[in-house]
Design a protein around this motif. Structure first.
Motif, PDB file in Angstrom:
ATOM      1  N   MET A   1      37.915  21.424  50.100  1.00 56.49           N
ATOM      2  CA  MET A   1      38.403  20.064  50.138  1.00 56.49           C
ATOM      3  C   MET A   1      37.917  19.798  51.530  1.00 56.49           C
ATOM      4  O   MET A   1      38.493  20.257  52.465  1.00 56.49           O
ATOM      5  N   PRO A   2      37.121  18.543  51.831  1.00 63.49           N
ATOM      6  CA  PRO A   2      36.676  18.004  53.072  1.00 63.49           C
ATOM      7  C   PRO A   2      38.199  17.842  53.942  1.00 63.49           C
ATOM      8  O   PRO A   2      39.066  17.042  53.403  1.00 63.49           O
ATOM      9  N   GLY A   3      38.261  18.006  55.216  1.00 61.78           N
ATOM     10  CA  GLY A   3      39.496  17.758  56.014  1.00 61.78           C
ATOM     11  C   GLY A   3      40.485  18.795  55.985  1.00 61.78           C
ATOM     12  O   GLY A   3      41.560  18.736  56.605  1.00 61.78           O
ATOM     13  N   ARG A   4      40.408  19.924  55.162  1.00 60.65           N
ATOM     14  CA  ARG A   4      41.204  20.640  54.935  1.00 60.65           C
ATOM     15  C   ARG A   4      40.805  22.041  55.270  1.00 60.65           C
ATOM     16  O   ARG A   4      39.501  22.278  54.716  1.00 60.65           O
ATOM     17  N   GLU A   5      41.487  23.050  55.690  1.00 63.33           N
ATOM     18  CA  GLU A   5      41.183  24.358  55.892  1.00 63.33           C
ATOM     19  C   GLU A   5      40.802  25.021  54.575  1.00 63.33           C
ATOM     20  O   GLU A   5      41.685  24.845  53.465  1.00 63.33           O
ATOM     21  N   PRO A   6      39.838  26.043  54.420  1.00 60.46           N
ATOM     22  CA  PRO A   6      39.667  26.321  53.221  1.00 60.46           C
ATOM     23  C   PRO A   6      40.869  27.420  53.072  1.00 60.46           C
ATOM     24  O   PRO A   6      41.748  27.913  53.767  1.00 60.46           O
ATOM     25  N   PRO A   7      41.291  27.702  51.602  1.00 65.80           N
ATOM     26  CA  PRO A   7      42.206  28.534  51.442  1.00 65.80           C
ATOM     27  C   PRO A   7      41.843  29.929  51.676  1.00 65.80           C
ATOM     28  O   PRO A   7      40.982  30.495  51.907  1.00 65.80           O
ATOM     29  N   THR A   9      40.994  33.746  52.007  1.00 63.50           N
ATOM     30  CA  THR A   9      40.411  34.682  51.232  1.00 63.50           C
ATOM     31  C   THR A   9      41.233  35.821  50.461  1.00 63.50           C
ATOM     32  O   THR A   9      42.449  36.000  51.004  1.00 63.50           O
ATOM     33  N   ARG A  10      40.835  36.284  49.367  1.00 67.03           N
ATOM     34  CA  ARG A  10      41.602  37.571  48.856  1.00 67.03           C
ATOM     35  C   ARG A  10      41.923  38.491  49.851  1.00 67.03           C
ATOM     36  O   ARG A  10      43.087  38.949  49.851  1.00 67.03           O
ATOM     37  N   ALA A  11      41.060  38.992  50.683  1.00 63.53           N
ATOM     38  CA  ALA A  11      41.216  39.988  51.754  1.00 63.53           C
ATOM     39  C   ALA A  11      42.444  39.553  52.672  1.00 63.53           C
ATOM     40  O   ALA A  11      43.216  40.240  53.092  1.00 63.53           O
ATOM     41  N   GLU A  12      42.494  38.224  53.143  1.00 64.19           N
ATOM     42  CA  GLU A  12      43.386  37.796  53.922  1.00 64.19           C
ATOM     43  C   GLU A  12      44.761  37.820  53.043  1.00 64.19           C
ATOM     44  O   GLU A  12      45.803  38.062  53.801  1.00 64.19           O
ATOM     45  N   ARG A  13      44.751  37.351  51.851  1.00 63.85           N
ATOM     46  CA  ARG A  13      46.042  37.241  51.192  1.00 63.85           C
ATOM     47  C   ARG A  13      46.580  38.660  51.252  1.00 63.85           C
ATOM     48  O   ARG A  13      47.721  38.785  51.237  1.00 63.85           O
ATOM     49  N   LEU A  14      45.983  39.744  50.646  1.00 66.99           N
ATOM     50  CA  LEU A  14      46.133  41.044  50.627  1.00 66.99           C
ATOM     51  C   LEU A  14      47.040  41.444  52.206  1.00 66.99           C
ATOM     52  O   LEU A  14      47.790  42.389  51.989  1.00 66.99           O
ATOM     53  N   ARG A  15      46.221  41.250  53.220  1.00 63.05           N
ATOM     54  CA  ARG A  15      46.644  41.731  54.543  1.00 63.05           C
ATOM     55  C   ARG A  15      48.152  40.936  54.560  1.00 63.05           C
ATOM     56  O   ARG A  15      49.177  41.689  55.086  1.00 63.05           O
ATOM     57  N   ALA A  16      48.267  39.708  54.454  1.00 61.32           N
ATOM     58  CA  ALA A  16      49.378  38.973  54.445  1.00 61.32           C
ATOM     59  C   ALA A  16      50.494  39.790  53.624  1.00 61.32           C
ATOM     60  O   ALA A  16      51.816  39.895  53.950  1.00 61.32           O
ATOM     61  N   LEU A  17      50.035  39.905  52.189  1.00 66.76           N
ATOM     62  CA  LEU A  17      51.050  40.769  51.332  1.00 66.76           C
ATOM     63  C   LEU A  17      51.596  42.097  51.852  1.00 66.76           C
ATOM     64  O   LEU A  17      52.782  42.165  51.896  1.00 66.76           O
ATOM     65  N   GLY A  18      50.433  42.866  52.338  1.00 63.40           N
ATOM     66  CA  GLY A  18      50.820  43.923  53.155  1.00 63.40           C
ATOM     67  C   GLY A  18      51.919  43.951  54.147  1.00 63.40           C
ATOM     68  O   GLY A  18      52.992  44.476  54.659  1.00 63.40           O
ATOM     69  N   ALA A  19      51.909  42.780  54.878  1.00 70.13           N
ATOM     70  CA  ALA A  19      52.776  42.635  55.921  1.00 70.13           C
ATOM     71  C   ALA A  19      54.054  42.052  55.580  1.00 70.13           C
ATOM     72  O   ALA A  19      54.980  42.659  56.163  1.00 70.13           O
ATOM     73  N   TRP A  20      53.966  41.317  54.517  1.00 69.23           N
ATOM     74  CA  TRP A  20      55.382  41.072  54.092  1.00 69.23           C
ATOM     75  C   TRP A  20      55.882  41.882  53.308  1.00 69.23           C
ATOM     76  O   TRP A  20      57.359  42.214  53.602  1.00 69.23           O
ATOM     77  N   HIS A  21      55.417  43.025  52.688  1.00 69.33           N
ATOM     78  CA  HIS A  21      56.045  44.189  52.080  1.00 69.33           C
ATOM     79  C   HIS A  21      56.773  44.984  53.171  1.00 69.33           C
ATOM     80  O   HIS A  21      57.596  45.474  53.120  1.00 69.33           O
ATOM     81  N   ALA A  22      55.935  45.198  54.176  1.00 68.09           N
ATOM     82  CA  ALA A  22      56.499  45.938  55.357  1.00 68.09           C
ATOM     83  C   ALA A  22      57.646  45.210  55.864  1.00 68.09           C
ATOM     84  O   ALA A  22      58.855  46.044  56.136  1.00 68.09           O
ATOM     85  N   GLU A  23      57.644  44.075  56.226  1.00 68.88           N
ATOM     86  CA  GLU A  23      58.756  43.197  56.634  1.00 68.88           C
ATOM     87  C   GLU A  23      59.858  43.244  55.712  1.00 68.88           C
ATOM     88  O   GLU A  23      61.218  43.677  56.025  1.00 68.88           O
ATOM     89  N   TRP A  24      59.820  42.914  54.357  1.00 70.48           N
ATOM     90  CA  TRP A  24      60.671  42.978  53.300  1.00 70.48           C
ATOM     91  C   TRP A  24      61.329  44.562  53.356  1.00 70.48           C
ATOM     92  O   TRP A  24      62.700  44.770  53.520  1.00 70.48           O
ATOM     93  N   GLN A  25      60.495  45.470  53.152  1.00 73.05           N
ATOM     94  CA  GLN A  25      61.034  46.775  53.206  1.00 73.05           C
ATOM     95  C   GLN A  25      61.985  47.281  54.491  1.00 73.05           C
ATOM     96  O   GLN A  25      63.237  48.086  54.204  1.00 73.05           O
ATOM     97  N   ALA A  26      61.790  46.710  55.693  1.00 68.48           N
ATOM     98  CA  ALA A  26      62.428  47.088  56.812  1.00 68.48           C
ATOM     99  C   ALA A  26      63.688  46.525  56.521  1.00 68.48           C
ATOM    100  O   ALA A  26      64.641  46.613  56.890  1.00 68.48           O
ATOM    101  N   LYS A  27      63.564  45.213  56.207  1.00 64.53           N
ATOM    102  CA  LYS A  27      64.790  44.352  56.298  1.00 64.53           C
ATOM    103  C   LYS A  27      65.798  44.785  55.159  1.00 64.53           C
ATOM    104  O   LYS A  27      66.946  44.819  55.553  1.00 64.53           O
TER     105      LYS A  27
END
Length: 82
Positions: A1-7, A9-27
């Motif tokens: 959508m013009p004026g907005r950052e693109p969502p 990518t799947r790879a970015e989401r999976l990296r973020a999910l991995g980081a969240w899992h590590a944070e959640w597991q440590a917590k």
């Protein structure tokens, strides 16, 4: 959508999910029981016991954030119309 950052990518989401899992597991590692006697043949239990033994509340916390990261409705898991 013009004026907005693109969502993300799947790879970015999976990296973020991995980081969240590590944070959640440590917590939750300190408050999650370690019961290897329940899984005598599972050599991965030591690494994944928080996933297996987490409380329902901790599991829901993980699920909600994981859905958000993956672009899904946090409550229903349905795709969001972006």
């Amino acid at each position: 959508m013009p004026g907005r950052e693109p969502p993300p990518t799947r790879a970015e989401r999976l990296r973020a999910l991995g980081a969240w899992h590590a944070e959640w597991q440590a917590k939750h590692a300190g408050s999650t029981p370690f019961r290897p006697e329940r899984y005598p043949g599972d050599s991965d239990y030591n690494q994944h016991y928080v996933d297996v033994e987490a409380s329902p509340e901790a599991d829901w916390e993980y699920t909600v954030r994981a859905r958000e990261i993956m672009g899904l409705d946090p409550e229903t898991g349905q795709p969001l119309d972006l």
